[in-house]
Scaffold this motif. Sequence first.
Motif, PDB file in Angstrom:
ATOM      1  N   THR A  42      81.999  48.541  34.099  1.00 52.89           N
ATOM      2  CA  THR A  42      81.179  47.338  34.207  1.00 52.89           C
ATOM      3  C   THR A  42      79.902  47.635  33.449  1.00 52.89           C
ATOM      4  OG1 THR A  42      81.991  47.250  36.452  1.00 52.89           O
ATOM      5  CG2 THR A  42      80.278  45.650  35.845  1.00 52.89           C
ATOM      6  N   TRP A  43      79.564  46.777  32.520  1.00 58.00           N
ATOM      7  CA  TRP A  43      78.422  47.086  31.653  1.00 58.00           C
ATOM      8  C   TRP A  43      77.203  46.294  32.045  1.00 58.00           C
ATOM      9  CZ3 TRP A  43      79.745  51.375  29.749  1.00 58.00           C
ATOM     10  CH2 TRP A  43      81.081  51.627  29.427  1.00 58.00           C
ATOM     11  N   LEU A  44      76.099  46.976  31.990  1.00 60.33           N
ATOM     12  CA  LEU A  44      74.836  46.321  32.316  1.00 60.33           C
ATOM     13  C   LEU A  44      74.129  45.951  31.022  1.00 60.33           C
ATOM     14  CD1 LEU A  44      73.510  48.702  35.133  1.00 60.33           C
ATOM     15  CD2 LEU A  44      74.912  46.653  35.376  1.00 60.33           C
ATOM     16  N   CYS A  45      73.530  44.779  31.025  1.00 59.50           N
ATOM     17  CA  CYS A  45      72.722  44.379  29.875  1.00 59.50           C
ATOM     18  C   CYS A  45      71.571  45.384  29.752  1.00 59.50           C
ATOM     19  CB  CYS A  45      72.170  42.967  30.091  1.00 59.50           C
ATOM     20  SG  CYS A  45      70.814  42.560  28.971  1.00 59.50           S
ATOM     21  N   ALA A  46      71.359  45.914  28.542  1.00 61.79           N
ATOM     22  CA  ALA A  46      70.354  46.954  28.336  1.00 61.79           C
ATOM     23  C   ALA A  46      68.953  46.444  28.694  1.00 61.79           C
ATOM     24  CB  ALA A  46      70.387  47.434  26.895  1.00 61.79           C
ATOM     25  N   GLU A  47      68.789  45.138  28.654  1.00 57.49           N
ATOM     26  CA  GLU A  47      67.473  44.547  28.876  1.00 57.49           C
ATOM     27  C   GLU A  47      67.201  44.281  30.362  1.00 57.49           C
ATOM     28  OE1 GLU A  47      64.072  43.651  26.694  1.00 57.49           O
ATOM     29  OE2 GLU A  47      66.014  44.153  25.826  1.00 57.49           O
ATOM     30  N   CYS A  48      68.102  43.485  30.986  1.00 67.86           N
ATOM     31  CA  CYS A  48      67.820  43.029  32.359  1.00 67.86           C
ATOM     32  C   CYS A  48      68.637  43.774  33.418  1.00 67.86           C
ATOM     33  CB  CYS A  48      68.056  41.528  32.476  1.00 67.86           C
ATOM     34  SG  CYS A  48      69.757  41.047  32.146  1.00 67.86           S
ATOM     35  N   LYS A  49      69.521  44.658  32.973  1.00 70.11           N
ATOM     36  CA  LYS A  49      70.326  45.475  33.877  1.00 70.11           C
ATOM     37  C   LYS A  49      71.261  44.687  34.790  1.00 70.11           C
ATOM     38  CE  LYS A  49      67.971  49.043  32.341  1.00 70.11           C
ATOM     39  NZ  LYS A  49      68.499  49.670  31.152  1.00 70.11           N
ATOM     40  N   THR A  50      71.584  43.463  34.453  1.00 70.98           N
ATOM     41  CA  THR A  50      72.584  42.742  35.250  1.00 70.98           C
ATOM     42  C   THR A  50      73.957  42.966  34.623  1.00 70.98           C
ATOM     43  OG1 THR A  50      72.093  40.752  33.983  1.00 70.98           O
ATOM     44  CG2 THR A  50      71.079  40.904  36.159  1.00 70.98           C
ATOM     45  N   ALA A  51      74.978  42.940  35.483  1.00 69.78           N
ATOM     46  CA  ALA A  51      76.336  43.194  35.013  1.00 69.78           C
ATOM     47  C   ALA A  51      76.800  42.028  34.143  1.00 69.78           C
ATOM     48  CB  ALA A  51      77.259  43.378  36.212  1.00 69.78           C
ATOM     49  N   VAL A  52      77.276  42.361  32.975  1.00 70.08           N
ATOM     50  CA  VAL A  52      77.729  41.320  32.050  1.00 70.08           C
ATOM     51  C   VAL A  52      79.046  41.723  31.395  1.00 70.08           C
ATOM     52  CG1 VAL A  52      75.655  40.016  31.452  1.00 70.08           C
ATOM     53  CG2 VAL A  52      76.003  42.273  30.476  1.00 70.08           C
ATOM     54  N   ALA A  53      79.665  40.765  30.758  1.00 66.29           N
ATOM     55  CA  ALA A  53      80.971  41.001  30.151  1.00 66.29           C
ATOM     56  C   ALA A  53      80.845  41.793  28.853  1.00 66.29           C
ATOM     57  CB  ALA A  53      81.640  39.662  29.872  1.00 66.29           C
ATOM     58  N   LEU A  54      81.921  42.527  28.564  1.00 68.83           N
ATOM     59  CA  LEU A  54      81.992  43.249  27.293  1.00 68.83           C
ATOM     60  C   LEU A  54      82.095  42.240  26.149  1.00 68.83           C
ATOM     61  CD1 LEU A  54      82.483  46.049  25.864  1.00 68.83           C
ATOM     62  CD2 LEU A  54      84.912  45.498  26.067  1.00 68.83           C
ATOM     63  N   TYR A  55      81.363  42.478  25.097  1.00 71.01           N
ATOM     64  CA  TYR A  55      81.416  41.568  23.944  1.00 71.01           C
ATOM     65  C   TYR A  55      82.299  42.174  22.863  1.00 71.01           C
ATOM     66  CZ  TYR A  55      79.736  38.845  19.951  1.00 71.01           C
ATOM     67  OH  TYR A  55      79.647  38.062  18.852  1.00 71.01           O
ATOM     68  N   ALA A  77      81.795  58.224  18.996  1.00 67.98           N
ATOM     69  CA  ALA A  77      82.096  57.128  19.936  1.00 67.98           C
ATOM     70  C   ALA A  77      81.743  55.787  19.323  1.00 67.98           C
ATOM     71  CB  ALA A  77      81.335  57.316  21.244  1.00 67.98           C
ATOM     72  N   ARG A  78      82.473  54.769  19.783  1.00 62.96           N
ATOM     73  CA  ARG A  78      82.093  53.385  19.490  1.00 62.96           C
ATOM     74  C   ARG A  78      81.482  52.858  20.775  1.00 62.96           C
ATOM     75  NH1 ARG A  78      87.127  50.329  18.130  1.00 62.96           N
ATOM     76  NH2 ARG A  78      85.678  48.717  17.483  1.00 62.96           N
ATOM     77  N   LEU A  79      80.262  52.411  20.726  1.00 65.66           N
ATOM     78  CA  LEU A  79      79.576  51.994  21.952  1.00 65.66           C
ATOM     79  C   LEU A  79      79.857  50.525  22.250  1.00 65.66           C
ATOM     80  CD1 LEU A  79      76.109  53.732  21.502  1.00 65.66           C
ATOM     81  CD2 LEU A  79      78.055  54.504  22.869  1.00 65.66           C
ATOM     82  N   PRO A  80      80.091  50.214  23.522  1.00 72.67           N
ATOM     83  CA  PRO A  80      80.326  48.810  23.897  1.00 72.67           C
ATOM     84  C   PRO A  80      79.069  47.970  23.683  1.00 72.67           C
ATOM     85  CG  PRO A  80      80.795  50.334  25.713  1.00 72.67           C
ATOM     86  CD  PRO A  80      80.109  51.120  24.666  1.00 72.67           C
ATOM     87  N   ARG A  81      79.270  46.719  23.380  1.00 72.29           N
ATOM     88  CA  ARG A  81      78.136  45.789  23.304  1.00 72.29           C
ATOM     89  C   ARG A  81      78.353  44.676  24.321  1.00 72.29           C
ATOM     90  NH1 ARG A  81      76.127  44.047  17.624  1.00 72.29           N
ATOM     91  NH2 ARG A  81      78.149  43.007  17.436  1.00 72.29           N
ATOM     92  N   THR A  82      77.294  44.274  24.971  1.00 64.56           N
ATOM     93  CA  THR A  82      77.390  43.226  25.989  1.00 64.56           C
ATOM     94  C   THR A  82      76.804  41.933  25.436  1.00 64.56           C
ATOM     95  OG1 THR A  82      75.244  43.879  26.844  1.00 64.56           O
ATOM     96  CG2 THR A  82      77.168  44.814  27.949  1.00 64.56           C
ATOM     97  N   ALA A  83      77.244  40.826  26.017  1.00 60.77           N
ATOM     98  CA  ALA A  83      76.649  39.540  25.650  1.00 60.77           C
ATOM     99  C   ALA A  83      76.036  38.952  26.912  1.00 60.77           C
ATOM    100  CB  ALA A  83      77.706  38.612  25.079  1.00 60.77           C
ATOM    101  N   LYS A  85      73.619  36.230  28.793  1.00 62.19           N
ATOM    102  CA  LYS A  85      73.232  34.842  28.515  1.00 62.19           C
ATOM    103  C   LYS A  85      71.779  34.772  28.055  1.00 62.19           C
ATOM    104  CE  LYS A  85      76.482  32.199  31.247  1.00 62.19           C
ATOM    105  NZ  LYS A  85      76.855  32.364  32.642  1.00 62.19           N
ATOM    106  N   GLU A  86      70.996  35.619  28.667  1.00 66.46           N
ATOM    107  CA  GLU A  86      69.571  35.549  28.357  1.00 66.46           C
ATOM    108  C   GLU A  86      69.184  36.397  27.149  1.00 66.46           C
ATOM    109  OE1 GLU A  86      67.191  36.087  31.879  1.00 66.46           O
ATOM    110  OE2 GLU A  86      65.375  35.971  30.642  1.00 66.46           O
ATOM    111  N   HIS A  87      69.785  37.605  27.052  1.00 63.84           N
ATOM    112  CA  HIS A  87      69.303  38.549  26.037  1.00 63.84           C
ATOM    113  C   HIS A  87      70.223  38.715  24.842  1.00 63.84           C
ATOM    114  CE1 HIS A  87      67.142  39.705  29.780  1.00 63.84           C
ATOM    115  NE2 HIS A  87      66.143  39.532  28.939  1.00 63.84           N
ATOM    116  N   GLY A  88      71.329  37.986  24.873  1.00 59.96           N
ATOM    117  CA  GLY A  88      72.218  38.034  23.724  1.00 59.96           C
ATOM    118  C   GLY A  88      72.998  39.336  23.649  1.00 59.96           C
ATOM    119  N   VAL A  89      73.436  39.678  22.445  1.00 61.96           N
ATOM    120  CA  VAL A  89      74.301  40.848  22.261  1.00 61.96           C
ATOM    121  C   VAL A  89      73.463  42.120  22.212  1.00 61.96           C
ATOM    122  CG1 VAL A  89      75.994  41.923  20.728  1.00 61.96           C
ATOM    123  CG2 VAL A  89      76.053  39.452  21.094  1.00 61.96           C
ATOM    124  N   ARG A  90      73.778  43.060  23.105  1.00 65.27           N
ATOM    125  CA  ARG A  90      73.044  44.327  23.168  1.00 65.27           C
ATOM    126  C   ARG A  90      74.006  45.501  23.252  1.00 65.27           C
ATOM    127  NH1 ARG A  90      67.427  43.350  24.405  1.00 65.27           N
ATOM    128  NH2 ARG A  90      67.161  41.594  23.022  1.00 65.27           N
TER     129      ARG A  90
END
Length: 412
Positions: A42-55, A77-83, A85-90
């Motif tokens: 489960t990935w956390l947005c790097a900005e707000c630390k809420t759980a978000v979906a893998l992008y 490694a290839r690092l996962p990126r999250t999307a 809603k507020e902070h976009g792709v990180r």
Amino acid sequence: MQDTELYARLLNLGRGWRVREVRLDMSKDRVDVWVESTDDGTWLCAECKTAVALYDHTGEQLWRHLDTCQCRTYVHARLPRTACKEHGVRQVAAPWAGPRSGFTLLMESRLIDTLKECDVTGCSRLMRVSWDEGWGIVERAVRRGRERKPHRIPAYLGIDEKSFAKRHNYETLVCDLQRGTVEHVVDDRRQESLEAYYGQFSAEELAGVKAAAMDMWDPYIAATHAYVPQAKEKIVFDRYHVTRLVSEAVDKIRRQEHKMLAAQGDDRLKGTKFLWLANEENIPECRQVEFDAIRKANLRTGRAWAIKEALREFWNYTYRRCAEKFFLRWYFWATHSRLGPIIKAAKTLKAHLANILTYFKHRICNATAEGLNSKIQMVKEMACGFRNREHYKLAIYFHCGGLDLYPATVAS
Ligand SMILES: [Zn+2]
């Protein structure tokens, strides 16, 4: 234990990551480790630390890790990126490395340890990294340390100037005499140089300064008066600089007299420079007889030396009033010596006496922070190769700044 599991443990991979493959190439003394994220992460947005979906995943990235025995070791490694809603792709932070670093945290920490022990050239040879990579670690570490450094002004300041690269370039160093650290390095030794440091603090913070040791250097004095409340009682002229002023007068007299004597074929003062500058007890035994003979020869240099030596007693006083009385007796002697440079030095000291006597209240000088000067000297020696002033400053912060230089471990 399988090699993939071994490296997962060694890299301290948490939940959400695994080692996919380990390759050993003995012909190149190299180990490559491929790490990947597992689907259940489960990935956390790097900005707000809420759980978000893998992008998606980034392209493959590479980090140099600590060597495995004799083999250079790399993590891919290839690092996962999250999307979010507020902070976009990180991009998700790799738990084994700091942001934008080409090294794992463990390797970066080991490089910092090595850089503390030797210069960048030595570190790059020992650790098999390039000079630029080694220097990059110094830059990152200092930036990190300075960002973490609490905003505070030390109670006891030491303000000193250091020449740079054997030219008439100076840096002003502001030191914390209690912690033995360099707090601030700024170009030149003008009033604005020191004011740039004081200017960071509020009037209330500046009032917390109890004393400041410095050279009898007008720009520093003016800057301190302009910013530090009650500076008059807080400025302490550095003991070492006071002594040096008189030693320089002795040396000037020696040079003049040597020239005069040499013209008459008398070479007695030749090669004696350091004997007159040393403290009496530090004259090498092998030169004692020679030194005693010229000292008693009633030369101008000998008289100047005796005046210089007598002033050492000044610092042994406990009470300011007694020290002041002693100084005035010494001053009378010095100013009646008919030795021009000694008279001039004595007059300079008299003009600055009030803030030389503050020593007996605060008991500080720039050598109070034990070991700091030798550390700075070591950086200066290592910095001989640096023609770049910024490099010199960074090296001082790295070695003498008392900073927390190490990367923080990334919370997974
Ligand atoms: Zn977010």
